[in-house]
Each structure stands twice: as structure tokens, then as C-alpha cells.
Design an enzyme around this catalytic site. Structure first.
Site, mmCIF file in Angstrom:
data_model
loop_
_atom_site.group_PDB
_atom_site.id
_atom_site.type_symbol
_atom_site.label_atom_id
_atom_site.label_comp_id
_atom_site.label_asym_id
_atom_site.label_seq_id
_atom_site.Cartn_x
_atom_site.Cartn_y
_atom_site.Cartn_z
ATOM 1 N N GLY A 43 70.390 -8.362 12.114
ATOM 2 C CA GLY A 43 71.305 -8.902 13.106
ATOM 3 C C GLY A 43 71.806 -10.290 12.814
ATOM 4 O O GLY A 43 72.449 -10.914 13.665
ATOM 5 N N ASP A 44 71.541 -10.813 11.630
ATOM 6 C CA ASP A 44 72.050 -12.121 11.215
ATOM 7 C C ASP A 44 72.159 -12.085 9.693
ATOM 8 O O ASP A 44 72.403 -11.026 9.122
ATOM 9 C CB ASP A 44 71.144 -13.244 11.722
ATOM 10 C CG ASP A 44 71.920 -14.528 11.984
ATOM 11 O OD1 ASP A 44 72.368 -15.148 10.996
ATOM 12 O OD2 ASP A 44 72.095 -14.908 13.151
#
Length: 462
Positions: free
Chosen positions: A260-261
Site C-alpha cells: 500500500g505504499d
């Protein structure tokens, strides 16, 4: 930095070499249902003996029913292995089952081995998660001032540590608490080793970390290979895959990362704290990866890079379904440098921005930074860059207009776009057949093709 506190001691059961029947699945990590290691279907694969002495977690009273807290079993096992330094250390085998635990420390000369069919579950109740002092190169917690939560698997001042297994998985999930902002302190990584050397982490899956997934901090001689790292691709902020932080002599290879990053973010401290700590990330080889980041970048440098980042090679990497492929991010006040960076044989598949560099990433720990501390970016090369379905091949976001602040020395690749948008003048556009489609407008001494040399920096991007 404080160590993860130990639980009260208790007597352990019989100990010795683990010669049990072949296990069938493995996993490390979870909080009362948040798993950290998880494996594939059962295979009749015996556990190899990698140290002179090997223990089974059940030798120390461990119960793999997914409900019993096994922190004391892990701690007793680690203490037993710590006494084996003179004979070459020890191996802790985690057999099939679900092994619920709160955070625990590793020790030197230790192999943590997850058998097929084993899961290590991190407890969800954050009251079991210790608080630790801020990292010295960051000044305070990355999200909030004050202390930070420790990691599920932790170690400080160690040497000769191996974490491996038979396709096992580490997993931790605090997504609900994160999304609802219920945590009072900065989230902790899933696995964090600090001030350590001679580390091997291989053949595991790390899943759903509450924060940065794998965080080697000020470590030397680190090999990270054959990992799968997974996190929700949205709604899970700061769940970076691997974040080498002030590390030296590291190899990251043969990994699949979808998070997610940033899939990988190379760091070295934050503003004046990082400058004072003075430990660069250097001599890092990243190769043979498949990465995905829908909200951030596949491989980033920064933005916390105040101790310096140098001698980085990134090669043979496929970026797919990502917002950005390669990104360099920094800001006034960071200081430090990013230099001698080589990108080779990169493939961007459905990536919004292929290559991005920006110098206005203005997140600061406090008001103590000096905006006159400008980072230096130099000797950054790209060769063999391929793209399909990329909206913007190259974006240079340099709003400082400082001479020699941002200088891309060599850009060469192929693209299926009809044009390269401004301000990417210094980009030689090659077709899929290897022939030059359009030469760069400005040139310098490092250009592949002959032409005038003017040492022109990349133009600013709005």
C-alpha cells in the site's frame, strides 16, 4: 534504543534437536488473528538442520492452537540459543500450527526456521506491544511525537541471524485501528533489525504489516532474497515493503512485492536528525524483482535521506499497475546527497509515471531544520528502460532552480508513446527495435550519442 521487554520466566520442557515428522505449512505473525507467516499446501519436506543445535518451539511449552499466547515459549527458546554462541548458535523450528505471540527479540547466531504449515500470529491487542524510543536519525516517531511501537520480530546489536523457512508467511494487521486513527503512537514495523550485521532473510512471505514491513536500520552485510511481501494496495498507508535505512552492503533479489505504499524505499534519516546521525545507505544492489504500488512508487529513494544515499544499483525490475515506477523524493532542509545511482533494464507495465524526481517533499519532523540544507543529486543514470501503457514517462519536479541541484546524467530507453512531454528534454527516445526515434534536446558529457555538451540540468516541472 530499548529492547522489547521479556515476559516472566517459566520452566521449559525437554529440549533438543527437532527431528519431528515433516511439517506441512508455515507462518509467522498476527495479532489475535493477524497472521505473519503463512504457507502453501502441505509438502513432505523435512526441516533442514542449519545449526549445530536445533530446538522445536514445543520444547519450550509452545502451543500452536491459534489461541494460546506463546511469547514466553519464544523468549525461552531465544535465551537457550543465546547460550550456544561457542558451538555456532542454534536453530528454532516453528512446526505446523498457529502460534499466537506478542513481540519478541531474536539473538545472535540464530536461525528462525518456519516449517510448512506453521503460522506465527501477532496479537491484536496493542497493550502487548512495547513502546520504544524514537529512532535517533528521526528525532521522534515518524507519525507522532514521542515513542513508537516496537516490531513483532525485533533485534538489536546482533550478528549472524537467519530468518527463513519453507514458503512461510509473516502477517500482521491493524488496518481497522489505523483507518480509525485509534493508535496513540507511531506504528511499528513487522520485522525490524537494528545495528546488526550478517543478516539473511529468505524464503518467507511478509503480510499485512501495520507500518513498514521489513526495516533494517543501520545494518551491514544483509541479504534479502525470495520474499513475497503483501499488503492491501489501498487504505493501508506507509506499508512499505522493504526500507533499508542507513544500511551498508545489502542485496535485495528475487522478490515479489505488492503493498500500500513504496515497494522499496531507501532511507537514511530525517532532516537535522539524520544529518547529525550521519549514517548513509550505500552499496545496495536491488535486482530481479516484480513490484506493484497503486498509490505510491515501486522503488523510491527518500524522502528521508539526510544521511546520504550512494552507490545504488537497481536492475531487472518489472513494475506493474503502479502509480509511479522509480521515484526520487527530497526537499530543502534534508541536506545529504543522492549520488552514483544506476537503473538498468526496467520495465514499466501500466504505470502512470515511469520515472519521477521531486525536490519539494516538504514533510519535516519539527521546525529545527534549516531550509538552506539542500540535498545534492548527481550521477544518476538510466539505461534500458521499457514501457507500455505509461501516461508520463519522465517527470522532473525541481522547484528550487538551484544550479547543479538536480542533474540526470544519462537517460536511455524505449517507449511506445509518440512524444515525451516537457520538461524531459534530456531523454534519448528509442523505439522497440533499438533505433533512435528522437534525440535529447540538450546533452552533456555522459550522453550515449555524440553531440554538444552543455551539462544542462533537467528543467523544472510545474
Amino acid at each position: 534504543m530499548g529492547e522489547v521487554p521479556s515476559s516472566s520466566s517459566s520452566s521449559s520442557s525437554s529440549m533438543g534437536r527437532y527431528l519431528g515428522k515433516p511439517p506441512s505449512t508455515t507462518m509467522i505473525g498476527s495479532f489475535s488473528g493477524f497472521r505473519v507467516f503463512e504457507s502453501a499446501p502441505p509438502l513432505a519436506t523435512p526441516i533442514p538442520l542449519l545449526r549445530p543445535v536445533a530446538y522445536n518451539l514445543t520444547d519450550f511449552g509452545g502451543v500452536g492452537d491459534g489461541r494460546t499466547l506463546n511469547t514466553e515459549a519464544f523468549e525461552h527458546a531465544v535465551r537457550a540459543i543465546a547460550e550456544l554462541e561457542r558451538v555456532g548458535g542454534g536453530q528454532l523450528n516453528v512446526p505446523p500450527g498457529q502460534w499466537l505471540t506478542s513481540p519478541f527479540n531474536l539473538t545472535s547466531h540464530m536461525t528462525l526456521f518456519l516449517a510448512e504449515g506453521a503460522e506465527i500470529l501477532g496479537i491484536q491487542n496493542v497493550d502487548y506491544w512495547p513502546l520504544m524510543p524514537p529512532l535517533p536519525s528521526y528525532g521522534h516517531g515518524r507519525e507522532q511525537k514521542g515513542p513508537r511501537y516496537g516490531s513483532l520480530i525485533h533485534g538489536q546489536h546482533l550478528t549472524d541471524v537467519v530468518i527463513t523457512g519453507q514458503c512461510h508467511e509473516f502477517m500482521s494487521s491493524l488496518v481497522d485501528k489505523i483507518s480509525k486513527k485509534l493508535l496513540r503512537y507511531t506504528r511499528g514495523p513487522l520485522v525490524q533489525l537494528m545495528w546488526s550485521s550478517n543478516i539473511i532473510i529468505s524464503n518467507i512471505t511478509l503480510r499485512d504489516s501495520p507500518f513498514w514491513t521489513l526495516h533494517p536500520y543501520d545494518c551491514k552485510n544483509v541479504t534479502i532474497a525470495n520474499l513475497t511481501i503483501l499488503a492491501p494496495v489501498s487504505g493501508a498507508p506507509n506499508t512499505d515493503g522493504i526500507d533499508p535505512d542507513s544500511c551498508q552492503d545489502m542485496v535485495i533479489e528475487n522478490c515479489y512485492i505488492s503493498v500500500g505504499d513504496d515497494a522499496i524505499a531507501i532511507k537514511s534519516g530525517w532532516d537535522h536528525y539524520g544529518i547529525a546521525y550521519g549514517r548513509p545507505s550505500t552499496n545496495i544492489l536491488i535486482r530481479d524483482l516484480i513490484v506493484r504500488s497503486e498509490v505510491s512508487a515501486g522503488i523510491s529513494i527518500g524522502s528521508e535521506m539526510s544521511g546520504g544515499v550512494s552507490n545504488i544499483t537497481v536492475e531487472n525490475v518489472r513494475f506493474w499497475d503502479s502509480k509511479r515506477g522509480v521515484r526520487i523524493k527530497t526537499a530543502p532542509g534534508r541536506g545529504g546527497y543522492i549520488q552514483n545511482i544506476s537503473y538498468r533494464n526496467l520495465t514499466f507495465d501500466n504505470v502512470r509515471i515511469g520515472i519521477m524526481a521531486r525536490t519539494d517533499y516538504n514533510e519535516h519532523p519539527d521546525d529545527g531544520f534549516d531550509p538552506k540544507d539542500l540535498p545534492v543529486l548527481e550521477n544518476i543514470s538510466f539505461k534500458g528502460i521499457y514501457g507500455r501503457g505509461v501516461r508520463i514517462p519522465v517527470m522532473m519536479w525541481d522547484n528550487l532552480q538551484e544550479e547543479e541541484y538536480l542533474s540526470m546524467r544519462l537517460c536511455r530507453g524505449s517507449s511506445d508513446w509518440s512524444h515525451i512531454p516537457a520538461p524531459c528534454d534530456n531523454f534519448d527516445l528509442f523505439g522497440s527495435d533499438g533505433r533512435l526515434v528522437r534525440p535529447s534536446v540538450s546533452r552533456n558529457f555522459a550522453d550515449v550519442l555524440p553531440g554538444p555538451q552543455n551539462n544542462a540540468d533537467a528543467d523544472d516541472d510545474a
